[in-house]
Design a protein around this motif. Structure first.
Motif, PDB file in Angstrom:
ATOM      1  N   THR A  25       0.854  -1.193   0.000  1.00  0.00           N
ATOM      2  CA  THR A  25       0.000   0.000   0.000  1.00  0.00           C
ATOM      3  C   THR A  25       0.892   1.247   0.000  1.00  0.00           C
ATOM      4  O   THR A  25       2.067   1.182   0.343  1.00  0.00           O
ATOM      5  CB  THR A  25      -0.886   0.045   1.267  1.00  0.00           C
ATOM      6  N   VAL A  26       0.303   2.374  -0.396  1.00  0.00           N
ATOM      7  CA  VAL A  26       1.005   3.655  -0.252  1.00  0.00           C
ATOM      8  C   VAL A  26       0.100   4.618   0.505  1.00  0.00           C
ATOM      9  O   VAL A  26      -1.130   4.545   0.387  1.00  0.00           O
ATOM     10  CB  VAL A  26       1.399   4.300  -1.599  1.00  0.00           C
ATOM     11  N   VAL A  27       0.720   5.502   1.268  1.00  0.00           N
ATOM     12  CA  VAL A  27      -0.018   6.537   1.979  1.00  0.00           C
ATOM     13  C   VAL A  27       0.444   7.889   1.452  1.00  0.00           C
ATOM     14  O   VAL A  27       1.641   8.158   1.369  1.00  0.00           O
ATOM     15  CB  VAL A  27       0.231   6.459   3.506  1.00  0.00           C
ATOM     16  N   ALA A  28      -0.539   8.726   1.077  1.00  0.00           N
ATOM     17  CA  ALA A  28      -0.229  10.074   0.583  1.00  0.00           C
ATOM     18  C   ALA A  28      -1.218  11.032   1.242  1.00  0.00           C
ATOM     19  O   ALA A  28      -2.386  11.068   0.857  1.00  0.00           O
ATOM     20  CB  ALA A  28      -0.350  10.122  -0.932  1.00  0.00           C
ATOM     21  N   THR A  29      -0.758  11.765   2.234  1.00  0.00           N
ATOM     22  CA  THR A  29      -1.655  12.700   2.926  1.00  0.00           C
ATOM     23  C   THR A  29      -1.977  13.891   2.029  1.00  0.00           C
ATOM     24  O   THR A  29      -3.128  14.305   1.906  1.00  0.00           O
ATOM     25  CB  THR A  29      -1.007  13.187   4.236  1.00  0.00           C
ATOM     26  N   ARG A  30      -0.936  14.445   1.394  1.00  0.00           N
ATOM     27  CA  ARG A  30      -1.147  15.576   0.504  1.00  0.00           C
ATOM     28  C   ARG A  30      -1.410  15.021  -0.893  1.00  0.00           C
ATOM     29  O   ARG A  30      -0.544  14.360  -1.459  1.00  0.00           O
ATOM     30  CB  ARG A  30       0.110  16.459   0.488  1.00  0.00           C
ATOM     31  N   LYS A  31      -2.604  15.245  -1.449  1.00  0.00           N
ATOM     32  CA  LYS A  31      -2.918  14.726  -2.785  1.00  0.00           C
ATOM     33  C   LYS A  31      -4.047  15.529  -3.398  1.00  0.00           C
ATOM     34  O   LYS A  31      -4.691  16.338  -2.733  1.00  0.00           O
ATOM     35  CB  LYS A  31      -3.282  13.248  -2.700  1.00  0.00           C
ATOM     36  N   GLU A  32      -4.307  15.299  -4.676  1.00  0.00           N
ATOM     37  CA  GLU A  32      -5.443  15.924  -5.348  1.00  0.00           C
ATOM     38  C   GLU A  32      -6.716  15.596  -4.571  1.00  0.00           C
ATOM     39  O   GLU A  32      -6.943  14.440  -4.210  1.00  0.00           O
ATOM     40  CB  GLU A  32      -5.573  15.379  -6.781  1.00  0.00           C
ATOM     41  N   LEU A  87      -8.873  12.589  -5.225  1.00  0.00           N
ATOM     42  CA  LEU A  87      -8.342  11.253  -4.905  1.00  0.00           C
ATOM     43  C   LEU A  87      -8.676  10.824  -3.474  1.00  0.00           C
ATOM     44  O   LEU A  87      -8.491   9.651  -3.113  1.00  0.00           O
ATOM     45  CB  LEU A  87      -6.823  11.209  -5.094  1.00  0.00           C
ATOM     46  N   LEU A  96      -5.365   3.057  -2.440  1.00  0.00           N
ATOM     47  CA  LEU A  96      -4.264   2.921  -3.398  1.00  0.00           C
ATOM     48  C   LEU A  96      -3.403   1.722  -3.029  1.00  0.00           C
ATOM     49  O   LEU A  96      -2.875   1.655  -1.913  1.00  0.00           O
ATOM     50  CB  LEU A  96      -3.416   4.195  -3.400  1.00  0.00           C
ATOM     51  N   VAL A 113      -0.154  -1.048  -4.122  1.00  0.00           N
ATOM     52  CA  VAL A 113       1.002  -1.307  -4.976  1.00  0.00           C
ATOM     53  C   VAL A 113       0.793  -2.683  -5.610  1.00  0.00           C
ATOM     54  O   VAL A 113       0.511  -3.661  -4.912  1.00  0.00           O
ATOM     55  CB  VAL A 113       2.319  -1.291  -4.178  1.00  0.00           C
ATOM     56  N   VAL A 157       1.040   1.725  -8.976  1.00  0.00           N
ATOM     57  CA  VAL A 157       0.061   2.005  -7.931  1.00  0.00           C
ATOM     58  C   VAL A 157      -1.307   2.033  -8.611  1.00  0.00           C
ATOM     59  O   VAL A 157      -1.488   2.718  -9.619  1.00  0.00           O
ATOM     60  CB  VAL A 157       0.360   3.350  -7.247  1.00  0.00           C
ATOM     61  N   ALA A 199     -11.450  12.043 -11.220  1.00  0.00           N
ATOM     62  CA  ALA A 199     -10.174  11.940 -10.512  1.00  0.00           C
ATOM     63  C   ALA A 199      -9.035  11.607 -11.480  1.00  0.00           C
ATOM     64  O   ALA A 199      -9.257  10.932 -12.483  1.00  0.00           O
ATOM     65  CB  ALA A 199     -10.280  10.868  -9.438  1.00  0.00           C
ATOM     66  N   PRO A 200      -7.830  12.090 -11.194  1.00  0.00           N
ATOM     67  CA  PRO A 200      -6.683  11.812 -12.070  1.00  0.00           C
ATOM     68  C   PRO A 200      -6.178  10.389 -11.865  1.00  0.00           C
ATOM     69  O   PRO A 200      -5.165  10.171 -11.199  1.00  0.00           O
ATOM     70  CB  PRO A 200      -5.653  12.870 -11.639  1.00  0.00           C
TER      71      PRO A 200
END
Lengths: 92, 92, 92, 92, 92
Positions: C9-16, C19, C24, C26, C43, C74-75
């Motif tokens: 898995t990936v963690v992205a706090t700052r994102k579009e 999203l 998300l 892997v 991803v 969403a992108p």
């Protein structure tokens, strides 16, 4: 979507008018398992405030133009869409 | 978006009508870190006045048809969208 | 459409903003004949409840945005669209 | 856009109805600098009357469906859009 | 468009609702000159009744969703669009 590290910037004074105002960063694709660079280096538009050294999530193709009305009208095919805090790969 | 160097031109008398008037340049993809050519060579439409030896920013896919109403109606999948003044890669 | 195994898995706090709420994962592309991983790791967005170790069917490009109204805005360029029960390859 | 040489034809009696009437040619991608084939061989739709041995300009993806109303409705992703008279590469 | 041979099937009970009813085949890309497989193996939707061993013509990207109203609403990026009777390559 793929991972990459931000490694630089490009400056282009002469460009398509619709690209004016977009920040362009050089990114280096990163393998999520090995956490090391592949040989794939591109230029991505950034609207999240990514900086050098950040690990980012990026998209290619039409996905890069979905982000906003300004993106939609600009010739963009690579965009940063997230800044990665953590990658967690399961043990095999 | 990727970088490339303009290395030549192509001439095609017989072509899709919607392509008439577009300047077609041969470009050689350039790695932004190493600043040397990859083996990827394509033909790109140019509306910025790029010339041989220029380092350019190019897009592929639908992005190439976003640029104008003429682009939108033509079978284009590679376009030059900027002329590069400087590439700045961070020291590791 | 290609096969892959979910590996993390990936963690992205700052994102579009569009999203937010998407899971998300892997994924590691898997060759359907050899049933072993290729070197292609991406991803993918998941809305089927896939988990680590699952073999999944994934799509890329605009196909990833066809799934729902939320996907469309969403992108996204990689999405899991099925969880594989069996792969059956004919003897040669 | 890339260059290729026309090397053959394919016949498919059973096919999507929207493809009926389109001429399908086998093309071999050609490097514009070296003027020799790469290992990339595809099938392209042709509406310009290209023949075996011709060097052609081809596009992929949605660009292949921009050409006409018939192209737009057919599942096409590779199209010949020009017949090359000359490739001019600058001396280094 | 590229050639491939049908080599198997996949079963996915849990999948996007819009994919229900579509037959999914494993295909192995085939070089049209050498008539031997490349290492590219994918999953394609089939609506022509292709079977194991058949040589088929396939498309990728948005072309796979042009085929019907059902295709248009489903997350598809690879589709079989013809069954090949003959490939004719010119002598060099």
């Amino acid at each position: 979507m793929r991972l990459a590290r931000v490694i630089g910037t490009v400056v282009a004074t002469r460009k398509e008018e619709s690209l004016i105002g977009f920040k362009l960063l050089v990114i280096e694709e990163m393998d999520p398992r090995e956490e090391r660079p592949t040989n794939n280096r591109l230029v991505a538009v950034d609207t999240l405030g990514a900086g050098e050294g950040d690990v980012v999530l990026w998209v290619q193709g039409g996905a890069a133009r979905v982000i906003s009305e300004e993106h939609r009208k600009a010739p963009l095919d690579v965009a940063i869409v997230g800044i990665i805090d953590a990658v967690d790969i399961a043990d095999e």
